[in-house]
Design a protein around this motif. Structure first.
Motif, PDB file in Angstrom:
ATOM      1  N   LEU A  81       0.750  -1.101  -0.175  1.00  0.00           N
ATOM      2  CA  LEU A  81       0.131  -0.071   0.030  1.00  0.00           C
ATOM      3  C   LEU A  81       0.922   1.261  -0.117  1.00  0.00           C
ATOM      4  CD1 LEU A  81      -3.062   1.077   0.130  1.00  0.00           C
ATOM      5  CD2 LEU A  81      -2.723   1.138   2.575  1.00  0.00           C
ATOM      6  N   GLN A  82       0.982   1.878  -1.262  1.00  0.00           N
ATOM      7  CA  GLN A  82       1.560   2.967  -1.019  1.00  0.00           C
ATOM      8  C   GLN A  82       0.921   4.306  -1.034  1.00  0.00           C
ATOM      9  OE1 GLN A  82       5.144   3.596  -1.970  1.00  0.00           O
ATOM     10  NE2 GLN A  82       4.759   5.736  -1.677  1.00  0.00           N
ATOM     11  N   MET A  83       1.340   5.208   0.060  1.00  0.00           N
ATOM     12  CA  MET A  83       0.322   6.139   0.769  1.00  0.00           C
ATOM     13  C   MET A  83       1.252   7.447   0.429  1.00  0.00           C
ATOM     14  SD  MET A  83      -0.952   4.467   4.032  1.00  0.00           S
ATOM     15  CE  MET A  83       0.732   4.192   4.985  1.00  0.00           C
ATOM     16  N   ASN A  84       0.518   8.272  -0.336  1.00  0.00           N
ATOM     17  CA  ASN A  84       1.236   9.630  -0.557  1.00  0.00           C
ATOM     18  C   ASN A  84       0.143  10.766  -0.049  1.00  0.00           C
ATOM     19  OD1 ASN A  84       3.258   8.289  -1.974  1.00  0.00           O
ATOM     20  ND2 ASN A  84       2.203   8.329  -3.952  1.00  0.00           N
ATOM     21  N   SER A  85       0.865  11.936  -0.179  1.00  0.00           N
ATOM     22  CA  SER A  85      -0.056  13.001   0.220  1.00  0.00           C
ATOM     23  C   SER A  85      -0.730  12.652   1.414  1.00  0.00           C
ATOM     24  CB  SER A  85      -0.977  13.600  -0.786  1.00  0.00           C
ATOM     25  OG  SER A  85      -0.109  13.841  -2.139  1.00  0.00           O
ATOM     26  N   MET A  86      -0.075  12.134   2.502  1.00  0.00           N
ATOM     27  CA  MET A  86      -0.755  11.572   4.035  1.00  0.00           C
ATOM     28  C   MET A  86      -1.226  12.892   4.541  1.00  0.00           C
ATOM     29  SD  MET A  86       1.429   8.464   4.709  1.00  0.00           S
ATOM     30  CE  MET A  86       0.141   7.818   5.849  1.00  0.00           C
ATOM     31  N   LYS A  87      -2.484  12.546   5.351  1.00  0.00           N
ATOM     32  CA  LYS A  87      -3.002  13.702   6.056  1.00  0.00           C
ATOM     33  C   LYS A  87      -3.131  13.045   7.649  1.00  0.00           C
ATOM     34  CE  LYS A  87      -6.024  14.658   2.170  1.00  0.00           C
ATOM     35  NZ  LYS A  87      -7.709  14.943   1.780  1.00  0.00           N
ATOM     36  N   PRO A  88      -3.215  14.010   8.583  1.00  0.00           N
ATOM     37  CA  PRO A  88      -3.363  13.530   9.859  1.00  0.00           C
ATOM     38  C   PRO A  88      -4.472  12.775  10.141  1.00  0.00           C
ATOM     39  CG  PRO A  88      -2.981  15.745   9.712  1.00  0.00           C
ATOM     40  CD  PRO A  88      -3.085  15.383   8.575  1.00  0.00           C
ATOM     41  N   GLU A  89      -5.634  12.534   9.460  1.00  0.00           N
ATOM     42  CA  GLU A  89      -6.553  11.618   9.554  1.00  0.00           C
ATOM     43  C   GLU A  89      -6.547  10.262   8.940  1.00  0.00           C
ATOM     44  OE1 GLU A  89      -6.708  14.841   8.295  1.00  0.00           O
ATOM     45  OE2 GLU A  89      -8.123  14.986   6.506  1.00  0.00           O
ATOM     46  N   ASP A  90      -5.266  10.176   8.322  1.00  0.00           N
ATOM     47  CA  ASP A  90      -4.784   8.895   8.088  1.00  0.00           C
ATOM     48  C   ASP A  90      -4.066   8.040   9.104  1.00  0.00           C
ATOM     49  OD1 ASP A  90      -3.758  10.087   4.844  1.00  0.00           O
ATOM     50  OD2 ASP A  90      -5.417   9.132   5.296  1.00  0.00           O
ATOM     51  N   THR A  91      -3.915   8.646  10.272  1.00  0.00           N
ATOM     52  CA  THR A  91      -3.483   8.156  11.302  1.00  0.00           C
ATOM     53  C   THR A  91      -4.204   6.978  11.870  1.00  0.00           C
ATOM     54  OG1 THR A  91      -2.162  10.031  12.014  1.00  0.00           O
ATOM     55  CG2 THR A  91      -2.795   8.434  13.798  1.00  0.00           C
ATOM     56  N   ASP A  92      -3.649   5.775  11.948  1.00  0.00           N
ATOM     57  CA  ASP A  92      -4.366   4.759  12.254  1.00  0.00           C
ATOM     58  C   ASP A  92      -3.549   3.304  12.556  1.00  0.00           C
ATOM     59  OD1 ASP A  92      -7.544   5.187  10.377  1.00  0.00           O
ATOM     60  OD2 ASP A  92      -7.395   5.016  12.291  1.00  0.00           O
ATOM     61  N   VAL A  93      -4.070   2.356  12.961  1.00  0.00           N
ATOM     62  CA  VAL A  93      -3.524   0.722  12.786  1.00  0.00           C
ATOM     63  C   VAL A  93      -3.897   0.319  11.375  1.00  0.00           C
ATOM     64  CG1 VAL A  93      -3.218  -1.319  13.670  1.00  0.00           C
ATOM     65  CG2 VAL A  93      -3.292   0.476  15.251  1.00  0.00           C
ATOM     66  N   TYR A  94      -3.057  -0.001  10.478  1.00  0.00           N
ATOM     67  CA  TYR A  94      -3.292  -0.615   9.183  1.00  0.00           C
ATOM     68  C   TYR A  94      -3.189  -2.008   9.320  1.00  0.00           C
ATOM     69  CZ  TYR A  94      -3.710   3.912   7.098  1.00  0.00           C
ATOM     70  OH  TYR A  94      -4.278   5.234   6.957  1.00  0.00           O
ATOM     71  N   TYR A  95      -4.147  -2.722   8.771  1.00  0.00           N
ATOM     72  CA  TYR A  95      -4.355  -4.116   8.584  1.00  0.00           C
ATOM     73  C   TYR A  95      -4.425  -4.688   7.282  1.00  0.00           C
ATOM     74  CZ  TYR A  95      -5.519  -3.752  13.553  1.00  0.00           C
ATOM     75  OH  TYR A  95      -5.499  -3.643  14.838  1.00  0.00           O
ATOM     76  N   CYS A  96      -3.546  -5.840   6.890  1.00  0.00           N
ATOM     77  CA  CYS A  96      -3.896  -6.400   5.660  1.00  0.00           C
ATOM     78  C   CYS A  96      -4.751  -7.697   5.928  1.00  0.00           C
ATOM     79  CB  CYS A  96      -2.563  -6.872   4.605  1.00  0.00           C
ATOM     80  SG  CYS A  96      -1.621  -8.019   5.608  1.00  0.00           S
ATOM     81  N   ALA A  97      -5.540  -7.998   4.892  1.00  0.00           N
ATOM     82  CA  ALA A  97      -6.189  -9.211   4.933  1.00  0.00           C
ATOM     83  C   ALA A  97      -6.308  -9.955   3.527  1.00  0.00           C
ATOM     84  CB  ALA A  97      -7.480  -8.780   5.297  1.00  0.00           C
ATOM     85  N   ALA A  98      -6.474 -11.236   3.487  1.00  0.00           N
ATOM     86  CA  ALA A  98      -6.571 -12.173   2.645  1.00  0.00           C
ATOM     87  C   ALA A  98      -8.037 -12.971   2.540  1.00  0.00           C
ATOM     88  CB  ALA A  98      -5.515 -13.257   2.776  1.00  0.00           C
ATOM     89  N   ARG A  99      -8.585 -12.961   1.130  1.00  0.00           N
ATOM     90  CA  ARG A  99      -9.619 -13.510   1.184  1.00  0.00           C
ATOM     91  C   ARG A  99      -9.288 -14.683   0.171  1.00  0.00           C
ATOM     92  NH1 ARG A  99     -15.182 -12.035  -2.372  1.00  0.00           N
ATOM     93  NH2 ARG A  99     -16.399 -13.660  -1.495  1.00  0.00           N
ATOM     94  N   PHE A 100      -9.816 -15.723   0.552  1.00  0.00           N
ATOM     95  CA  PHE A 100      -9.503 -16.983  -0.221  1.00  0.00           C
ATOM     96  C   PHE A 100     -10.702 -18.089  -0.210  1.00  0.00           C
ATOM     97  CE2 PHE A 100      -8.155 -19.138   3.506  1.00  0.00           C
ATOM     98  CZ  PHE A 100      -7.601 -18.340   4.364  1.00  0.00           C
ATOM     99  N   THR A 101     -11.035 -18.713  -1.364  1.00  0.00           N
ATOM    100  CA  THR A 101     -11.971 -19.599  -1.303  1.00  0.00           C
ATOM    101  C   THR A 101     -11.688 -20.902  -1.776  1.00  0.00           C
ATOM    102  OG1 THR A 101     -12.392 -18.687  -3.447  1.00  0.00           O
ATOM    103  CG2 THR A 101     -13.569 -17.543  -1.578  1.00  0.00           C
ATOM    104  N   GLY A 102     -10.602 -21.579  -1.314  1.00  0.00           N
ATOM    105  CA  GLY A 102     -10.322 -23.073  -1.744  1.00  0.00           C
ATOM    106  C   GLY A 102      -9.840 -22.991  -2.840  1.00  0.00           C
ATOM    107  N   SER A 103     -10.210 -23.759  -4.130  1.00  0.00           N
ATOM    108  CA  SER A 103      -9.254 -23.906  -4.910  1.00  0.00           C
ATOM    109  C   SER A 103      -9.510 -22.962  -6.159  1.00  0.00           C
ATOM    110  CB  SER A 103      -9.721 -25.477  -5.555  1.00  0.00           C
ATOM    111  OG  SER A 103     -10.898 -25.417  -6.073  1.00  0.00           O
ATOM    112  N   THR A 104     -10.449 -22.086  -6.009  1.00  0.00           N
ATOM    113  CA  THR A 104     -10.559 -20.857  -7.105  1.00  0.00           C
ATOM    114  C   THR A 104     -10.137 -19.587  -6.529  1.00  0.00           C
ATOM    115  OG1 THR A 104     -12.812 -20.602  -6.079  1.00  0.00           O
ATOM    116  CG2 THR A 104     -12.674 -22.211  -7.769  1.00  0.00           C
ATOM    117  N   THR A 105      -9.963 -18.663  -7.507  1.00  0.00           N
ATOM    118  CA  THR A 105      -9.595 -17.467  -7.149  1.00  0.00           C
ATOM    119  C   THR A 105     -10.626 -16.528  -6.375  1.00  0.00           C
ATOM    120  OG1 THR A 105     -10.049 -16.619  -9.243  1.00  0.00           O
ATOM    121  CG2 THR A 105      -7.870 -17.294  -9.027  1.00  0.00           C
ATOM    122  N   ALA A 106     -10.235 -16.034  -5.681  1.00  0.00           N
ATOM    123  CA  ALA A 106     -11.348 -15.154  -4.869  1.00  0.00           C
ATOM    124  C   ALA A 106     -11.584 -13.358  -5.479  1.00  0.00           C
ATOM    125  CB  ALA A 106     -10.870 -14.999  -3.314  1.00  0.00           C
TER     126      ALA A 106
END
Length: 128
Positions: A81-106
Protein backbone atom coordinates in the motif's frame (compact mmCIF):
# COMPACT_ATOMS: atom_id res chain seq x y z
CA UNK A 1 -4.10 -21.08 7.52
CA UNK A 2 -2.55 -18.08 5.82
CA UNK A 3 -0.23 -15.94 7.90
CA UNK A 4 0.17 -12.27 7.08
CA UNK A 5 2.89 -9.98 8.37
CA UNK A 6 2.70 -6.22 7.82
CA UNK A 7 5.62 -3.84 7.90
CA UNK A 8 6.46 -0.29 6.92
CA UNK A 9 4.40 1.70 9.37
CA UNK A 10 5.79 4.67 11.25
CA UNK A 11 5.66 8.40 11.78
CA UNK A 12 5.44 10.79 8.84
CA UNK A 13 4.65 14.46 8.43
CA UNK A 14 1.53 15.61 6.64
CA UNK A 15 2.11 15.59 2.91
CA UNK A 16 4.66 12.80 3.18
CA UNK A 17 4.63 9.20 2.00
CA UNK A 18 4.87 5.70 3.42
CA UNK A 19 4.77 2.27 1.84
CA UNK A 20 3.26 -0.62 3.75
CA UNK A 21 4.09 -4.22 2.89
CA UNK A 22 2.25 -7.39 3.75
CA UNK A 23 4.01 -10.71 3.27
CA UNK A 24 1.90 -13.86 3.09
CA UNK A 25 2.75 -17.45 3.80
CA UNK A 26 1.48 -20.32 1.71
CA UNK A 27 1.86 -21.36 -1.89
CA UNK A 28 -1.48 -20.15 -3.21
CA UNK A 29 -1.10 -16.41 -2.68
CA UNK A 30 -1.81 -15.79 -6.36
CA UNK A 31 -5.39 -17.02 -5.82
CA UNK A 32 -6.09 -14.60 -2.94
CA UNK A 33 -7.84 -11.28 -3.17
CA UNK A 34 -6.13 -8.90 -0.76
CA UNK A 35 -7.30 -5.89 1.15
CA UNK A 36 -6.04 -3.14 3.41
CA UNK A 37 -8.17 -1.87 6.28
CA UNK A 38 -7.54 0.58 9.08
CA UNK A 39 -8.83 1.15 12.56
CA UNK A 40 -8.58 3.91 15.12
CA UNK A 41 -9.08 3.27 18.86
CA UNK A 42 -12.75 3.01 19.68
CA UNK A 43 -13.79 2.98 16.05
CA UNK A 44 -14.82 0.28 13.64
CA UNK A 45 -12.34 -1.16 11.20
CA UNK A 46 -12.81 0.45 7.80
CA UNK A 47 -11.96 -0.43 4.26
CA UNK A 48 -9.02 1.29 2.59
CA UNK A 49 -8.19 -0.61 -0.61
CA UNK A 50 -8.50 -4.01 -2.27
CA UNK A 51 -6.87 -5.79 -5.17
CA UNK A 52 -7.86 -8.78 -7.25
CA UNK A 53 -5.89 -12.01 -7.35
CA UNK A 54 -3.99 -10.98 -10.48
CA UNK A 55 -3.65 -7.29 -9.69
CA UNK A 56 -5.84 -6.40 -12.62
CA UNK A 57 -8.55 -4.72 -10.58
CA UNK A 58 -8.35 -2.41 -7.61
CA UNK A 59 -10.82 -0.58 -5.39
CA UNK A 60 -10.37 2.32 -2.98
CA UNK A 61 -12.25 4.10 -0.27
CA UNK A 62 -13.24 7.62 -1.34
CA UNK A 63 -11.10 9.08 1.44
CA UNK A 64 -7.88 7.70 -0.07
CA UNK A 65 -8.66 7.66 -3.77
CA UNK A 66 -5.97 9.44 -5.76
CA UNK A 67 -3.51 9.34 -2.84
CA UNK A 68 -3.08 5.63 -2.07
CA UNK A 69 -2.16 2.82 -4.43
CA UNK A 70 -2.47 -0.90 -3.77
CA UNK A 71 -0.38 -3.33 -5.79
CA UNK A 72 0.99 -6.82 -5.44
CA UNK A 73 3.87 -9.04 -6.43
CA UNK A 74 2.67 -12.61 -6.59
CA UNK A 75 6.20 -13.95 -7.07
CA UNK A 76 7.04 -12.52 -3.65
CA UNK A 77 3.65 -13.27 -2.08
CA UNK A 78 3.46 -9.65 -1.02
CA UNK A 79 0.89 -6.89 -1.28
CA UNK A 80 1.76 -3.23 -0.85
CA UNK A 81 0.00 0.00 0.00
CA UNK A 82 1.73 3.13 -1.26
CA UNK A 83 0.45 6.13 0.65
CA UNK A 84 1.15 9.62 -0.68
CA UNK A 85 -0.01 13.11 0.29
CA UNK A 86 -0.77 11.79 3.70
CA UNK A 87 -3.07 13.61 6.12
CA UNK A 88 -3.36 13.54 9.92
CA UNK A 89 -6.69 11.75 9.52
CA UNK A 90 -4.81 8.81 7.96
CA UNK A 91 -3.42 8.06 11.42
CA UNK A 92 -4.58 4.53 12.29
CA UNK A 93 -3.48 0.95 12.70
CA UNK A 94 -3.39 -0.58 9.23
CA UNK A 95 -4.22 -4.23 8.64
CA UNK A 96 -3.85 -6.38 5.58
CA UNK A 97 -6.29 -9.20 4.96
CA UNK A 98 -6.60 -12.15 2.61
CA UNK A 99 -9.71 -13.51 1.03
CA UNK A 100 -9.49 -17.02 -0.31
CA UNK A 101 -12.11 -19.54 -1.33
CA UNK A 102 -10.39 -22.89 -1.64
CA UNK A 103 -9.29 -23.97 -5.07
CA UNK A 104 -10.66 -21.01 -7.01
CA UNK A 105 -9.52 -17.42 -7.22
CA UNK A 106 -11.27 -15.03 -4.88
CA UNK A 107 -12.87 -11.76 -5.89
CA UNK A 108 -11.90 -8.58 -4.11
CA UNK A 109 -14.30 -6.92 -1.72
CA UNK A 110 -14.64 -3.93 0.59
CA UNK A 111 -16.50 -6.11 3.13
CA UNK A 112 -14.15 -7.03 5.95
CA UNK A 113 -16.37 -9.98 6.91
CA UNK A 114 -15.38 -11.77 3.71
CA UNK A 115 -11.68 -11.84 4.59
CA UNK A 116 -10.46 -14.92 6.38
CA UNK A 117 -6.94 -14.07 7.47
CA UNK A 118 -5.60 -10.90 9.05
CA UNK A 119 -2.21 -9.51 9.90
CA UNK A 120 -1.27 -8.13 13.29
CA UNK A 121 -1.47 -4.52 12.16
CA UNK A 122 1.07 -1.74 11.79
CA UNK A 123 0.76 1.74 13.28
CA UNK A 124 0.78 4.73 10.96
CA UNK A 125 0.95 8.20 12.48
CA UNK A 126 0.75 11.40 10.45
CA UNK A 127 1.77 14.58 12.23
CA UNK A 128 0.38 17.97 11.26
Amino acid sequence: QVQLVESGGGLVQAGGSLRLSCAASGRTFSRYAMGWFRQAPGKEREFVAAISWDGGSTSYADSVKGRFTIFRDNAKSTVYLQMNSMKPEDTDVYYCAARFTGSTTATMSDDLNLYRSWGQGTQVTVSS
